[in-house]
Write an enzyme that holds these catalytic residues in place. Structure first.
Site, PDB file in Angstrom:
ATOM      1  CE1 TYR A 157      -3.408   2.586  -2.879  1.00  0.00           C
ATOM      2  CE2 TYR A 157      -5.493   1.579  -3.614  1.00  0.00           C
ATOM      3  CZ  TYR A 157      -4.832   2.770  -3.285  1.00  0.00           C
ATOM      4  OH  TYR A 157      -5.306   3.975  -3.125  1.00  0.00           O
TER       5      TYR A 157
ATOM      6  NE  ARG B 271      -9.488   7.106   3.930  1.00  0.00           N
ATOM      7  CZ  ARG B 271      -8.580   7.570   3.342  1.00  0.00           C
ATOM      8  NH1 ARG B 271      -8.214   8.731   3.170  1.00  0.00           N
ATOM      9  NH2 ARG B 271      -8.159   6.538   2.462  1.00  0.00           N
TER      10      ARG B 271
ATOM     11  NE  ARG C 106      -4.730  11.394   7.621  1.00  0.00           N
ATOM     12  CZ  ARG C 106      -4.105  10.969   6.569  1.00  0.00           C
ATOM     13  NH1 ARG C 106      -2.619  11.361   6.460  1.00  0.00           N
ATOM     14  NH2 ARG C 106      -4.616  10.621   5.553  1.00  0.00           N
TER      15      ARG C 106
ATOM     16  NE  ARG D  38      -1.935   7.800  11.935  1.00  0.00           N
ATOM     17  CZ  ARG D  38      -0.669   7.795  11.840  1.00  0.00           C
ATOM     18  NH1 ARG D  38       0.292   7.907  12.949  1.00  0.00           N
ATOM     19  NH2 ARG D  38       0.098   7.853  10.745  1.00  0.00           N
TER      20      ARG D  38
ATOM     21  CG  ASP E  70      -6.533   1.290   4.527  1.00  0.00           C
ATOM     22  OD1 ASP E  70      -6.743   2.486   4.655  1.00  0.00           O
ATOM     23  OD2 ASP E  70      -6.039   0.617   3.690  1.00  0.00           O
TER      24      ASP E  70
HETATM   25  O1  CP3 Z   1     -14.174   5.715   6.078  1.00  0.00           O
HETATM   26  C1  CP3 Z   1     -13.773   5.524   7.444  1.00  0.00           C
HETATM   27  O2  CP3 Z   1     -14.022   6.482   8.030  1.00  0.00           O
HETATM   28  C2  CP3 Z   1     -13.333   4.075   7.625  1.00  0.00           C
HETATM   29  C3  CP3 Z   1     -11.865   4.144   7.447  1.00  0.00           C
HETATM   30  C4  CP3 Z   1     -11.496   3.790   6.084  1.00  0.00           C
HETATM   31  C5  CP3 Z   1      -9.981   4.114   5.955  1.00  0.00           C
HETATM   32  N1  CP3 Z   1      -9.599   3.884   4.697  1.00  0.00           N
HETATM   33  C6  CP3 Z   1      -9.123   4.665   7.071  1.00  0.00           C
HETATM   34  C7  CP3 Z   1      -7.948   5.455   6.806  1.00  0.00           C
HETATM   35  C8  CP3 Z   1     -11.727   3.208   4.979  1.00  0.00           C
HETATM   36  C9  CP3 Z   1     -13.020   2.568   4.731  1.00  0.00           C
HETATM   37  C10 CP3 Z   1     -10.679   3.367   4.170  1.00  0.00           C
HETATM   38  C11 CP3 Z   1     -10.661   3.010   2.677  1.00  0.00           C
HETATM   39  C12 CP3 Z   1      -9.657   2.967   1.797  1.00  0.00           C
HETATM   40  N2  CP3 Z   1      -8.018   2.854   2.146  1.00  0.00           N
HETATM   41  C13 CP3 Z   1      -9.571   3.185   0.299  1.00  0.00           C
HETATM   42  C14 CP3 Z   1     -11.100   3.416  -0.269  1.00  0.00           C
HETATM   43  C15 CP3 Z   1     -11.503   4.671  -0.242  1.00  0.00           C
HETATM   44  C16 CP3 Z   1     -10.721   5.911  -0.649  1.00  0.00           C
HETATM   45  O3  CP3 Z   1     -10.774   6.663   0.317  1.00  0.00           O
HETATM   46  O4  CP3 Z   1     -10.546   6.038  -1.721  1.00  0.00           O
HETATM   47  C17 CP3 Z   1      -8.295   3.388  -0.052  1.00  0.00           C
HETATM   48  C18 CP3 Z   1      -8.065   3.583  -1.595  1.00  0.00           C
HETATM   49  C19 CP3 Z   1      -7.228   3.024   0.926  1.00  0.00           C
HETATM   50  C20 CP3 Z   1      -6.040   2.856   1.002  1.00  0.00           C
HETATM   51  C21 CP3 Z   1      -5.253   4.007   1.850  1.00  0.00           C
HETATM   52  N3  CP3 Z   1      -5.292   4.028   3.084  1.00  0.00           N
HETATM   53  C22 CP3 Z   1      -4.430   5.105   1.473  1.00  0.00           C
HETATM   54  C23 CP3 Z   1      -4.181   5.634  -0.022  1.00  0.00           C
HETATM   55  C24 CP3 Z   1      -4.056   5.905   2.471  1.00  0.00           C
HETATM   56  C25 CP3 Z   1      -3.091   6.980   2.566  1.00  0.00           C
HETATM   57  C26 CP3 Z   1      -3.931   8.179   2.536  1.00  0.00           C
HETATM   58  C27 CP3 Z   1      -3.289   9.391   3.198  1.00  0.00           C
HETATM   59  O5  CP3 Z   1      -3.783  10.559   2.895  1.00  0.00           O
HETATM   60  O6  CP3 Z   1      -2.524   9.278   3.874  1.00  0.00           O
HETATM   61  C28 CP3 Z   1      -4.585   5.120   3.600  1.00  0.00           C
HETATM   62  C29 CP3 Z   1      -4.555   5.362   5.089  1.00  0.00           C
HETATM   63  C30 CP3 Z   1      -5.778   5.632   5.800  1.00  0.00           C
HETATM   64  N4  CP3 Z   1      -6.908   4.932   6.007  1.00  0.00           N
HETATM   65  C31 CP3 Z   1      -5.926   6.793   6.842  1.00  0.00           C
HETATM   66  C32 CP3 Z   1      -7.268   6.538   7.351  1.00  0.00           C
HETATM   67  C33 CP3 Z   1      -7.926   7.216   8.369  1.00  0.00           C
HETATM   68  C34 CP3 Z   1      -5.152   7.691   7.118  1.00  0.00           C
HETATM   69  C35 CP3 Z   1      -4.045   6.938   8.153  1.00  0.00           C
HETATM   70  C36 CP3 Z   1      -3.299   7.883   9.153  1.00  0.00           C
HETATM   71  O7  CP3 Z   1      -4.024   8.298  10.183  1.00  0.00           O
HETATM   72  O8  CP3 Z   1      -2.069   8.348   8.870  1.00  0.00           O
END
Ligand code: CP3
Length: 349
Positions: free
Chosen positions: A149, A23, A27, A36, A72
């Site tokens: 999911y 990540r 944010r 964003r 994602d």
């Molecule tokens: O690592 C990176 O920088 C690459 C991008 C990336 C994101 N998500 C961006 C993201 C990667 C590799 C993921 C993987 C991902 N997504 C996983 C597996 C790894 C982990 O973190 O457990 C999972 C389970 C997801 C599913 C997911 N996506 C969730 C549960 C959420 C909401 C989380 C939250 O805190 O709101 C996301 C959204 C997400 N994916 C964001 C980002 C930067 C936040 C979105 C935003 O800007 O509002």
């Protein structure tokens, strides 16, 4: 090119320990929030210019040794035919939830270029823009983590519906997982063909199981993916790209994770890295594993922890520094910048 990350993945000699952070585009960075603020998350994922721009931010700001594609793990769920939305403060919402034969039968195994071409376009654009500065990592969710999911319809606390399907209707679960597995296999092949130089398979929720259930209901599908990727790469490509397998709650599952076929094993922070290396069999490449929230410590304390992780990693064939999971939105960016500098300085050979 800075190929320290790829060399470490292959267990080759490196001048210092490479680092990237799960990540790393997110944010916690004001530069991310600025973009964003103008587009919602899915629009960012689906607009190659925006996705590429935020992918590159941590390369410039943090000086990390690899870029990870901004996207994602839930993108393929939409391509399979399920509705996908991200709600502010609620996380992802998928619908209708996959819980019976009817909803499973409606899902298809999509052509990745046709349905998720924006991801491959982002990869192609990034390879051009990176111009060899650092390697680009592609990724997908592991079948189990993706399936939770799709079955729960979003984030879950106890994964009740997933386990109900597994325990009450194992044939349905298997037929669903076969579709997810085929989708992810083709998706990763497309990412590699488009230019991803390594891929990480995220199994964030692997730790919800006992080891025996993990083997049968999660790991077996990951083994299928890795085996077909390796056979495909040996046949179709000059060079194999490293495959990283990250499992959340790693500690109870290390002996099993070892049999996944991955080149690099991601380890979370709930276990000391030296013990993890021993249980993985010693001659392995590991990635990890500082607690993501330890980035809130004062810098001198972070430095102590970096030293500890580097010392514990010395028994491995190769080490890529990372956090044990994703960096959280409240993290002070300054501390992440300092962390990268510390890893580079303290690991210098
Ligand atoms: O690592 C990176 O920088 C690459 C991008 C990336 C994101 N998500 C961006 C993201 C990667 C590799 C993921 C993987 C991902 N997504 C996983 C597996 C790894 C982990 O973190 O457990 C999972 C389970 C997801 C599913 C997911 N996506 C969730 C549960 C959420 C909401 C989380 C939250 O805190 O709101 C996301 C959204 C997400 N994916 C964001 C980002 C930067 C936040 C979105 C935003 O800007 O509002």
């Amino acid at each position: 090119m800075n190929d320290t990350f790829l060399k470490a993945c292959r267990g080759e000699e490196v001048p210092y320990t490479p680092i990237w952070i799960m990540r790393q585009a997110g944010r916690y960075l004001p530069e991310y929030r600025a973009i964003r603020g103008k587009a919602d998350f899915l629009t960012m994922c689906k607009t190659p210019e925006l996705a590429a721009e935020v992918t590159l931010q941590p390369i410039d700001i943090l000086n990390v040794d690899a870029a990870i594609l901004f996207s994602d793990i839930l993108i393929p769920c939409e391509a399979m035919g399920q509705g996908l939305d991200f709600h502010e403060g609620k996380g992802p919402l998928l619908g209708p939830p996959i819980r019976d034969k009817e909803t499973v039968d409606k899902l298809f195994v999509p052509d990745p270029e046709e349905t998720m071409g924006f991801v491959m376009d982002t990869i192609r654009l990034l390879r051009k823009e990176l111009a060899g500065r650092v390697p680009l990592i592609g990724f997908a969710g592991a079948p189990l983590t993706t399936a939770t999911y799709m079955i729960e319809g979003g984030t879950s606390k106890n994964f009740l519906n997933t386990k109900m399907m597994i325990y009450q209707n194992p044939e349905l679960y298997k037929s669903f997982m076969d579709k997810v597995t085929a989708t992810i296999t083709e998706y990763l092949k497309a990412q590699i063909s488009a230019g991803a130089q390594a891929v990480q398979i995220f199994d964030t929720w692997g730790g919800i199981f006992s080891p025996a259930d993990f083997r049968e209901h999660a790991l077996s599908y990951v083994q299928t993916i890795i085996k077909s990727l390796k056979e495909w790469m040996a046949k179709e490509r000059d060079e194999s790209v490293p495959i990283i397998y990250f499992v959340g709650e790693t500690a109870g599952l290390l002996e099993d994770i070892k049999t996944s076929g991955a080149d690099v094993f991601g380890v979370d922070w709930r276990i000391n890295l030296d013990e993890a290396i021993k249980r993985l069999g010693g001659d392995v490449v590991v990635q990890g594993n500082m607690d993501p929230l330890s980035t809130f410590l004062p810098k001198d304390k972070i430095e102590e922890r970096v030293k500890k992780v580097l010392a514990q990693a010395s028994s491995a064939r190769g080490h890529i520094f990372n956090l044990g999971h994703g960096v959280v939105p409240q993290t002070p960016p300054d501390n992440v910048i300092a962390l990268v500098e510390m890893v580079h300085r303290l690991s210098k050979r």
